[in-house]
Scaffold this active site. Structure first.
Site, mmCIF file in Angstrom:
data_model
loop_
_atom_site.group_PDB
_atom_site.id
_atom_site.type_symbol
_atom_site.label_atom_id
_atom_site.label_comp_id
_atom_site.label_asym_id
_atom_site.label_seq_id
_atom_site.Cartn_x
_atom_site.Cartn_y
_atom_site.Cartn_z
ATOM 1 N N LYS A 45 0.835 -1.272 -0.037
ATOM 2 C CA LYS A 45 0.072 0.020 0.169
ATOM 3 C C LYS A 45 0.963 1.277 -0.061
ATOM 4 O O LYS A 45 2.213 1.058 0.226
ATOM 5 C CB LYS A 45 -0.878 -0.175 1.345
ATOM 6 C CG LYS A 45 -0.163 -0.190 2.411
ATOM 7 C CD LYS A 45 -0.950 -0.375 3.745
ATOM 8 C CE LYS A 45 -0.137 -0.491 5.029
ATOM 9 N NZ LYS A 45 -0.974 -0.780 6.061
ATOM 10 N N TYR A 271 13.394 31.977 4.117
ATOM 11 C CA TYR A 271 12.153 32.660 4.607
ATOM 12 C C TYR A 271 12.233 32.899 6.135
ATOM 13 O O TYR A 271 12.708 32.162 6.907
ATOM 14 C CB TYR A 271 11.021 31.833 4.081
ATOM 15 C CG TYR A 271 10.356 31.550 2.916
ATOM 16 C CD1 TYR A 271 10.039 32.946 2.145
ATOM 17 C CD2 TYR A 271 10.608 30.567 2.054
ATOM 18 C CE1 TYR A 271 9.521 32.636 0.751
ATOM 19 C CE2 TYR A 271 10.104 30.499 0.887
ATOM 20 C CZ TYR A 271 9.673 31.489 0.276
ATOM 21 O OH TYR A 271 9.399 31.436 -1.235
HETATM 22 C C1 LIG Z 1 -0.345 -1.425 6.848
HETATM 23 C C2 LIG Z 1 -0.970 -2.913 7.469
HETATM 24 C C3 LIG Z 1 -0.258 -4.063 7.533
HETATM 25 C C4 LIG Z 1 1.406 -4.056 7.587
HETATM 26 O O1 LIG Z 1 1.813 -3.064 8.538
HETATM 27 P P1 LIG Z 1 3.512 -3.048 8.778
HETATM 28 O O2 LIG Z 1 3.499 -2.780 10.231
HETATM 29 O O3 LIG Z 1 4.038 -2.188 7.908
HETATM 30 O O4 LIG Z 1 3.939 -4.258 8.830
HETATM 31 C C5 LIG Z 1 -0.880 -5.412 8.116
HETATM 32 N N1 LIG Z 1 -1.977 -5.213 8.131
HETATM 33 C C6 LIG Z 1 -3.062 -3.938 8.090
HETATM 34 C C7 LIG Z 1 -4.284 -4.239 8.295
HETATM 35 C C8 LIG Z 1 -2.172 -2.934 7.705
HETATM 36 O O5 LIG Z 1 -2.913 -1.972 7.499
#
Ligand SMILES: *Cc1c(COP(=O)(O)O)cnc(C)c1O
Length: 375
Positions: A45, A271
């Protein structure tokens, strides 16, 4: 924003390191209680935490059982990018009217509540064969059902409408912490729901990187490995990684000097004129700023030039920032913002500590304008 390959500020991404990280974690995790190796469905993701979702997914496709993304568009990106063979699980509830898109692309959906599932089955779409994983909220408080009766009603509804009850999962809020009390509570709630389900689906899963690494007793059918894949410690500095899980950070960030000048005592920079030179000072300018995700509050932090730390002076602007140099360096001199230069290193954790946030945010904040280079 479009990527800017002509501006020499690349994020360099080591796909081989990502593969090695996955293999090390797989070896560390070993087998589940049934004596089987869990499948890895890495979290790609948020553009694979800034590393490039399609590139990363293709690089590890042969090692994984599936992929996890956060929304429908990320899943579509993977299918469009040629990732057609493996399941893709969308980790949050999508708009019910879009469920038929998921079915057409053979995507697996999270069913976060009975209310959502009723909207899906009553939405007049052809959904037969659509795969769903029921989310169980054991204490994260975000999505998912809180009791087994609701989950069982969802299983019945799926059965009655030709949908496939493919999985059930939960998500831990504190798997990266030293204190395991909240974790233990969630694990026992999940076990309780599982034992009361009308049947066990193909996939039961609960482990993100931290739970996979530090709670091997929790390993079930799928590892939803995210951050650790990219080589960072999911607890930041709270818990040490086990000795057999030596991870390699896959992303480094570089830039180069576009301008160098000497200013005099009393001259100001940036700035708000927040930096005033107290003596003759060499100032270098870099083509990166807060629009790249290099946050404005990094004034006072440092980068590496010629193997030495150089302070960021003056406010970080939208597209440029300024550093203090020991001497005059030529235009085009390499600057390391994340990564190693000689004996010194700047990690995403160093930046996170300085900014009072976590390494996850540092990686995912790097904007599209930063061109990603692969090797
Ligand atoms: C993002 C996510 C993961 C992965 O998490 P990490 O801490 O990056 O390993 C696993 N399960 C869900 C539901 C997530 O949203």
């Amino acid at each position: 924003m479009i990527p800017a390959p002509h501006r020499h500020t690349p994020a360099k991404i080591d796909l081989a390191a990502i593969r090695r990280n996955l293999i090390k974690i797989r070896r560390h995790i070993g087998l589940n209680d049934d004596g089987k190796a869990p499948e890895f469905w890495p979290a790609v993701k948020a553009n694979a935490y800034g590393h490039g979702a399609v590139k990363v997914s293709r690089a590890i496709e042969d090692l994984v059982g599936g992929f996890c993304v956060s929304n429908l568009d990320e899943a579509i990106e993977l299918r469009d990018g040629g990732l057609l063979k493996k399941p893709i699980l969308i980790l949050s509830g999508i708009v019910p009217e879009d469920a038929s898109i998921a079915r057409e692309l053979d995507l697996t959906l999270t069913a976060p509540s009975l209310e959502w599932l009723e909207l899906v089955v009553n939405s007049n779409q052809d959904l037969s064969g659509l795969k769903l994983h029921i989310g169980i909220d054991t204490g994260m408080g975000r999505i998912g059902v809180r009791d087994f009766a609701e989950a069982n009603a969802m299983i019945d509804l799926m059965d009655n409408h030709g949908l496939i009850f493919d999985g059930v999962f939960t998500h831990f809020a504190t798997a990266d912490e030293v204190d395991t009390s909240q974790y233990d509570l969630q694990a026992s709630r999940f076990a309780d729901v599982l034992s009361n389900l009308s049947r066990r689906p193909r996939y039961v899963h609960s482990t993100n990187s931290a739970a996979g690494i530090w709670h091997s007793e929790q390993v079930q059918d799928i590892e939803r490995l995210g951050l650790a894949l990219y080589g960072l410690n999911p607890s930041g500095r709270a818990l040490m990684l086990p000795a057999d899980v030596k991870l390699e950070a896959a992303l480094s960030l570089q830039s180069e000097l576009t301008h160098v000048k000497e200013i005099q005592a009393g001259d100001t920079v940036g700035y708000g004129a927040t930096f005033t030179a107290s003596e003759p000072t060499f100032i270098g300018t870099l083509p990166i700023g807060y629009a790249d995700g290099w946050a404005r509050d990094l004034q006072g932090f440092h980068v590496l030039v010629d193997g030495k730390f150089c302070e960021i002076v003056g406010r970080v602007s939208m597209d440029q920032m300024t550093i203090r140099l020991e001497r005059r360096y030529p235009i085009g001199t390499k600057v390391v913002l994340i990564g190693r230069d000689g004996d010194l290193e700047i990690t995403a954790d160093d930046i996170a500590d300085y900014r009072g946030t976590i390494n996850y945010e540092i990686l995912t904040s790097l904007s599209d304008r930063i061109y990603r280079e692969y090797f």
